[in-house]
Design a protein around this motif. Structure first.
Motif, PDB file in Angstrom:
ATOM      1  N   GLU A 264    -129.447 102.154 -85.844  1.00  0.00           N
ATOM      2  CA  GLU A 264    -129.909 103.457 -86.058  1.00  0.00           C
ATOM      3  C   GLU A 264    -128.644 104.323 -85.725  1.00  0.00           C
ATOM      4  O   GLU A 264    -127.973 104.095 -84.746  1.00  0.00           O
ATOM      5  N   GLU A 314    -135.070 114.674 -81.813  1.00  0.00           N
ATOM      6  CA  GLU A 314    -136.099 114.124 -82.471  1.00  0.00           C
ATOM      7  C   GLU A 314    -135.658 112.418 -82.334  1.00  0.00           C
ATOM      8  O   GLU A 314    -136.479 111.555 -82.437  1.00  0.00           O
ATOM      9  N   GLN A 315    -134.375 112.289 -82.605  1.00  0.00           N
ATOM     10  CA  GLN A 315    -133.912 110.802 -82.632  1.00  0.00           C
ATOM     11  C   GLN A 315    -134.177 110.157 -81.315  1.00  0.00           C
ATOM     12  O   GLN A 315    -134.469 108.790 -81.371  1.00  0.00           O
ATOM     13  N   LYS A 317    -136.492 110.844 -79.301  1.00  0.00           N
ATOM     14  CA  LYS A 317    -138.104 110.712 -78.990  1.00  0.00           C
ATOM     15  C   LYS A 317    -138.263 109.398 -79.793  1.00  0.00           C
ATOM     16  O   LYS A 317    -139.363 108.581 -79.547  1.00  0.00           O
ATOM     17  N   LYS A 318    -137.923 109.338 -81.042  1.00  0.00           N
ATOM     18  CA  LYS A 318    -138.173 108.366 -81.892  1.00  0.00           C
ATOM     19  C   LYS A 318    -137.566 106.722 -81.406  1.00  0.00           C
ATOM     20  O   LYS A 318    -138.653 105.940 -81.280  1.00  0.00           O
ATOM     21  N   ASP A 321    -139.947 105.827 -78.217  1.00  0.00           N
ATOM     22  CA  ASP A 321    -141.335 105.517 -78.765  1.00  0.00           C
ATOM     23  C   ASP A 321    -141.310 103.973 -79.003  1.00  0.00           C
ATOM     24  O   ASP A 321    -142.071 103.182 -78.984  1.00  0.00           O
ATOM     25  N   VAL A 322    -140.025 103.712 -79.881  1.00  0.00           N
ATOM     26  CA  VAL A 322    -139.943 102.560 -80.515  1.00  0.00           C
ATOM     27  C   VAL A 322    -139.745 101.440 -79.104  1.00  0.00           C
ATOM     28  O   VAL A 322    -140.189 100.321 -79.090  1.00  0.00           O
TER      29      VAL A 322
END
Length: 441
Positions: A264, A314-315, A317-318, A321-322
């Protein structure tokens, strides 16, 4: 309210589009600014040397306040309203706050910090000159050099006769390197100032390249993973009754973090500390502890402490979550808990305003003969106080401080004193032009 804000942004952006001038068009005020920087440069270097030799490790409250007092005296002489705040509520030394209340142009917030990573027990306590311009010293680049540049730029604007018309708030925090807790109190003065400002300028040293400037910084926060397994004789590991134990489960989780997230862009997550065995004791600050275990006993518990750095909310949070989903898929007879610490540094997201301000800064640098400046890769600049302005100001830049050195946070930290004048000149002219153009002059 939303419409007014949008109109204000459009007006500001439109005026900034015409902000750069050629050297031939420089007005008398800019020449006064440049002349003043040269006039006060020697005294500014002396101030830097004096403050570098004062230990201001974050937890040396007396030293942090001593450095703040010296900078306060400089700003008092320029007509700022100043105060050294108390940090008792969040167990730190407090901050230096300085304000002018002029009515012309945009409201500026200038950000520095008084503390360093070098505490009283560090072997690195005083500067030495490696040559005519390269200084090696604790905090020379991160960021007492930046603090001195702020003061020098203010002196230049004062000498040019424009500072009294400007609205400038300076925050030099006392806990940038090791934030006080709770963070909502530690950073309250900074966030409140950001809410009053239009433009934020940070004087960290970025990636130490004078040809780059920071328009986006990654945030930094902590995570803690605790894994439990079924203790038993090692001869029974992998059995239906015992399962795999805590250490195997921990290795699965960390490996999946890597496999699913390592590619990422601009995201990093580092397990900096791990302890596991039959019985473990962890220090309160998660920097160490003790473990007991035997090679013939299935491990009962592990603890991992790490950080995560993302370029946008946003990055972040993503990624969280993963990571959470990975933790929830247990090996047999194990459980795991992943906790994210919300008291970290937020990202300084890349915005249209930041990009526009970079263009103006680049134009000033080229007009003054210092060459082009481009955005730094956010992976090359760590978290910093300016991130707390994100979402509150229309424009922000960081990395305006002393640069040209290397070795930040190590006993090899250096900075090039030749960049003091360069950075102060660009800063002061940038602020003057922003004020002048907003007024339509």
């Amino acid at each position: 309210m939303i419409l007014n804000t949008q109109l204000k942004q459009i007006s500001l952006f439109a005026s900034l589009a015409f902000c750069t001038l050629s050297m031939a068009q420089q007005d008398k005020m800019e020449k006064k600014i440049l002349k003043s920087v040269d006039k006060h440069l020697e005294a500014s270097i002396a101030l830097l040397k004096k403050t570098v030799n004062i230990n201001s490790g974050t937890m040396n409250f007396e030293g942090v306040r001593a450095v703040g007092t010296l900078y306060k005296e400089e700003l008092d002489q320029l007509g700022f309203e100043t105060q050294l705040t108390s940090g008792e509520a969040y167990d730190r030394a407090g901050h230096l706050i300085a304000k002018t209340t002029g009515k012309k142009g945009p409201k500026f917030l200038m950000i520095g910090h008084l503390d360093t990573v070098f505490e009283l027990d560090s072997p690195f306590q005083e500067f030495i000159m490696l040559d005519d311009s390269m200084m090696k010293g604790p905090g020379v680049a991160d960021m007492k050099g930046g603090d001195v540049i702020i003061i020098l730029a203010m002196k230049a604007l004062k000498d040019a006769g424009v500072l009294e018309d400007m609205s400038v708030e300076i925050i030099m925090t006392g806990d940038e390197e090791k934030s006080g807790s709770p963070l909502e109190l530690s950073k309250k003065d900074l966030i409140d100032a950001a809410k009053r400002a239009d433009i934020a300028l940070g004087f960290e040293n970025g990636d130490n390249n004078p040809k780059t400037i920071v328009v986006s910084r990654r945030g930094s926060s902590d995570w803690q993973l605790t894994v439990t397994g079924q203790p038993a004789h090692s001869s029974q590991v992998f059995s239906k009754e015992v399962g795999v134990g805590a250490i195997y489960e921990t290795s699965r989780i960390l490996n999946e973090f890597y496999l699913q997230l390592a590619n990422e862009k601009d995201l990093t997550f580092n397990p900096g500390f791990i302890l596991g065995g039959t019985d473990i004791t962890i220090n309160d600050d998660l920097t160490g502890g003790t473990a007991f275990g035997k090679n013939n006993v299935v491990a009962e518990k592990t603890v991992v402490h790490g950080d995560i750095r993302a370029v946008s909310p946003e990055q972040l949070k993503k990624a969280q979550d993963v990571m959470t989903k990975i933790v929830q898929a247990h090996y047999p007879k194990t459980t795991a808990e992943l906790i994210f610490n919300d008291e970290g540094y937020p990202p300084l997201a890349l915005t249209e305003g930041n990009t526009k301000l970079l263009g103006i800064y680049d134009g000033v640098s080229q007009d003054l003969g210092f060459g082009p400046v481009e955005a730094v890769n956010p992976r090359n600049a760590g978290a910093a106080d300016i991130s707390f302005t994100s979402g509150h100001v229309e424009m922000a830049l960081d990395g305006l401080g002393l640069t040209g050195g290397s070795g930040d946070h190590t006993i090899e930290e250096t900075g090039d004193l030749n960049t003091i004048a360069t950075q102060a000149k660009i800063t002061a002219v940038l602020m003057y032009r922003l004020m002048k153009k907003e007024l339509g002059e």
